[in-house]
Design an enzyme around this catalytic site. Structure first.
Site, mmCIF file in Angstrom:
data_model
loop_
_atom_site.group_PDB
_atom_site.id
_atom_site.type_symbol
_atom_site.label_atom_id
_atom_site.label_comp_id
_atom_site.label_asym_id
_atom_site.label_seq_id
_atom_site.Cartn_x
_atom_site.Cartn_y
_atom_site.Cartn_z
ATOM 1 N N GLU A 93 -10.791 49.704 41.719
ATOM 2 C CA GLU A 93 -11.863 50.640 41.407
ATOM 3 C C GLU A 93 -11.439 52.099 41.640
ATOM 4 O O GLU A 93 -11.689 52.965 40.816
ATOM 5 C CB GLU A 93 -13.081 50.297 42.292
ATOM 6 C CG GLU A 93 -14.205 51.312 42.282
ATOM 7 C CD GLU A 93 -15.157 51.103 41.132
ATOM 8 O OE1 GLU A 93 -14.995 50.099 40.423
ATOM 9 O OE2 GLU A 93 -16.051 51.948 40.950
ATOM 10 N N ASP A 94 -10.789 52.360 42.764
ATOM 11 C CA ASP A 94 -10.568 53.742 43.194
ATOM 12 C C ASP A 94 -9.144 54.270 43.039
ATOM 13 O O ASP A 94 -8.904 55.446 43.278
ATOM 14 C CB ASP A 94 -10.974 53.904 44.674
ATOM 15 C CG ASP A 94 -12.478 53.756 44.861
ATOM 16 O OD1 ASP A 94 -13.197 53.838 43.849
ATOM 17 O OD2 ASP A 94 -12.919 53.546 46.000
#
Ligand code: MN
Length: 750
Positions: A93-94
């Site tokens: 996700e990051d």
């Protein structure tokens, strides 16, 4: 969350290292096979991936995955696969790493769990309702694939809630609301009771900070006296359990601020009146001689020797465990000071299931046939999700069911949640949003498919109201609403509408009097007209005149026929129900007395083959067998049959009164008559097929014309078909009306 990317201090590096050591220590205490290597690898990889990134609180980002991993192992009881997935849960996700990278390094299993977590990372409630629905679908898909996705997601949410103070206030509200709405019930459903309680409390703390502080303070003030009471209460229980020879431990359970608040609110009572603040838990190691269930009941029996039980407060989740796996025996007894205390009796196994949910349940079977047990459980949840409909929102509904038995929650197109009573329809919802919307509502898109006004909404439905300026409330709508708002809205509309018609009727009446030059006898005219139609209330008369249901036509003769009494102008009374043998007895107009040829037939029977008399059917009103009719005899002696409410016939009545006779149909089964009907409904796939099935398969009617036009999700149709008589067309319409998407269907005169 990438606030400021600065290198970590030595102190921070140490903090990270300590947290990882703590994770390993938590893991070491479990019964899982110790796979330290892969966990260490996941930790180092995640640490490097989030390198230099800080959370809003200022601490290194990696502290978050570490904390989630600790919750996963310590509070949910999961093993190395879940620990690694938790450590890696924000990597895809990051950071720039992909699911493939995870797969290459940690294998397919962990990669797919991380992938599932990434997919639902947007939160259950996205910016738009459609996103939200989509997220739900993802949630379910990933959940049914591997339940660990959802368990890790709950751990992630728990840690975010624990650190919510660092978020801006509006985000606190959003996250707290969402937690209370979906994650707490989810945790409950999965049997994670302590997590569920903590999530509720944290949500409560951020949503109602003042009340939370107040209740917490009162609880703290009370604590000493509560603990004293607890010690006094459990002293004899300890002796009892020792006598029975059990290894046991006792826990004092003080109600959480959230559940106290809920009770205060639900029962409308003060803090001081919440009597069951204290609960006592007996957790014992059962012996192998008897079943766990029997031993719980033995303890119950010994306990009630000491304290009197409340007869209505026994909860037996031994015989039938809750669907989330909870097993225990709850009993409420009266303590020394006359207060009620709940005692929960559990074995150590039951306790672990209660604390760590079904995950613990499956852990107990480890080593035996561990996979099949997990499979069985997953299948059960899958069934739960897939059962009645593969609709994402039903999932939510299942969880919400126990919480709001009498309410449903639906969403507006922009994601606002609205609460409605159970059984509410799309029409109720329209009125709830705005009266204007309700009055012009033609249907709704529910979860993107068209539904009629009467459609009963379900929890989680996303509803978009469709309107049309041509739409106006009908009387039958009253049967489709349950909310007070909608009912009042409709009644007000009908009142308003009636007032307008009454006004119009009065206007028409006045105009007719002026036209007849009879303004001076206004009251008499009104009186005679009322009598003529057998009505009492002028308002009723004017309403029907205004609606065009009653005519002012008779007014002229009513006011001019000085010799006649009002009753001489009574409209026809059907002879149908009378004894037809004596036709001369048939009530008829007063004109009969004076007619030269009063021996003429006053009642005719309309047979299919014109037997006895010759008649034809009027083209103006087009009557068919079964219609209420009357007949006029023309100069040639032929009878012309009109519908009794035909305006043309009404005209003829006053001028050719003497040639009127009543008429009655005999059965017609040879010739058919062409009839027109118009219908309106929700334009939904398959509706017209249903209509056609009724016409051609069921009634075997010959359809000669069909026009359909659809607009805004509503279709209007006209059709012509052949029927034998009125009964048949009415039955046909009745049956078509049963189709849920049909708004109305009616026979038309032309
Ligand atoms: Mn996270």
């Amino acid at each position: 969350m990438k606030e400021n990317e600065t290198a970590f201090t030595e102190q921070e590096e140490q903090l990270i290292e300590q947290e990882f050591e703590a994770l390993l220590a938590d893991y070491a205490q479990t019964r899982h096979r110790q796979k330290i290597d892969i966990i260490t690898k996941a930790y180092l990889f995640a640490k490097q991936a989030h390198q230099g990134v800080r959370r809003r609180s200022g601490e290194p980002y990696i502290m978050h995955p570490l904390a989630v991993a600790r919750i996963v192992v310590k509070e949910i009881g999961l093993g190395s696969t879940s620990i690694c997935s938790a450590l890696l849960h924000d990597v895809v996700e990051d950071t720039d790493y992909t699911t493939e990278d995870i797969s290459n390094l940690f294998g397919q299993k962990i990669a797919s769990i991380v992938d599932g977590l990434t997919k639902i990372s947007g939160g259950v409630f996205g910016e738009q309702a459609s996103v939200q629905a989509e997220n739900f679908r993802k949630l379910i898909l990933t959940m049914s694939e591997d339940i660990r996705v959802i368990l890790i997601k709950i751990a992630d949410r728990l840690h975010n809630m624990r650190t919510l103070e660092f978020q801006p206030v509006e985000k606190q509200y959003k996250i707290a609301g969402e937690t209370l709405y979906i994650y707490a019930p989810l945790a409950h459903r999965l049997g994670l009771f302590p997590i569920k309680t903590e999530l509720e409390n944290l949500s409560f703390k951020y949503e109602h900070p003042e009340i939370y502080a107040e209740i917490s303070k009162k609880l703290a003030d009370n604590k000493n006296s509560q603990m004293e009471a607890y010690e006094a209460f459990v002293a004899p229980i300890k002796l009892m359990l020792e006598e029975m020879g059990y290894e046991y431990r006792l826990e004092a359970r003080i109600k959480s601020p959230y559940s106290i608040w809920k009770k205060m609110r639900d029962k409308n009572i003060r803090f001081e009146d919440v009597y069951d603040l204290l609960a006592v838990r007996i957790i014992f190691s059962p012996n192998t001689e008897r079943s766990e269930k029997d031993q719980c009941w033995m303890i119950y029996s010994a306990l009630t020797e000491i304290y009197k039980p409340h007869p209505e407060r026994i909860r037996d989740w031994l015989s039938t465990p809750k669907s989330n796996g909870y097993e225990a025996l709850h009993v409420t007894v009266m303590g020394q000071n006359g207060e009620w205390v709940e005692v929960q009796i559990r074995t150590t196994r039951m306790h672990e299931i209660a604390e760590k949910g079904l995950a613990a349940h499956w852990k107990y079977k480890m080593g035996e046939d561990d996979d099949s047990e997990l499979d069985r459980w997953l299948r059960q949840i899958k069934d739960l999700l897939e059962d009645p409909e593969p609709n994402a929102m039903d999932f939510l509904d299942t969880f919400k069911l126990n919480l709001f038995a009498s309410e449903i929650c639906v969403f507006t197109p922009n994601g606002e949640i609205k609460t409605l009573p159970l059984g509410a329809t799309t029409l109720d919802f329209a009125f709830m949003l705005h009266t204007e919307l309700g009055e012009h509502c033609i249907g709704a898109k529910v979860n993107h498919s068209l539904q009629p006004l009467s459609y009963e909404l379900k929890s989680g439905d996303q509803v978009e109201i469709l309107t049309s300026t041509n739409q106006h409330p009908q009387k039958e709508w009253l049967g489709w609403v349950t909310t007070a708002k909608a009912k009042t809205g409709l009644r007000n509309y009908f009142k308003r509408e009636d007032r307008n018609f009454i006004h119009l009727g009065e206007q028409l009446f006045e105009e007719e009097l002026i036209r007849l030059n009879k303004k001076d006898v206004h009251d008499m005219a009104l009186h005679r007209l009322l009598n003529y139609y057998g009505l009492r209330q002028p308002a009723t008369l004017m309403l029907q005149v205004g609606k065009g249901q009653l005519s002012l036509q008779p007014l002229d003769s009513l006011l001019n026929s000085k010799k006649k009494s009002w009753w001489q102008n009574l409209p026809f009374i059907s002879s149908k129900n009378k004894n037809n043998d004596n036709t001369e007895e048939t009530t008829d107009t007063a004109d009969n007395k004076n007619t030269a040829d009063n021996k003429k037939t006053k009642h005719i029977i309309l047979t299919e083959e014109n037997e006895g008399i010759e008649y034809h059917l009027a083209t103006c009103c087009h009557p068919i067998p079964g219609d209420e009719v009357l007949a006029f005899r023309d100069r040639n002696g032929t009878f012309v049959v009109h519908k009794r409410d035909c305006p043309e016939a009404n005209k003829l009545k006053s001028s050719f009164g003497k040639s009127i006779c009543t008429a009655e149909w005999k059965t017609h089964r040879i010739n058919t008559f062409e009839e027109s009907v118009e219908l309106q409904g929700i334009d939904k796939m398959g509706v017209m097929k249903k209509v056609m099935d009724i016409i051609s398969s069921h009634f075997k009617c010959n359809l000669t014309e069909l026009h359909i036009s659809a607009h805004d999700g509503i279709f209007n149709g006209n059709m012509r078909l052949h029927v034998y008589d009125r009964q048949e067309i009415e039955n046909l319409c009745d049956e078509i009306r049963q189709i849920k998407e049909i708004n109305y269907i009616q026979r038309i005169d032309k």
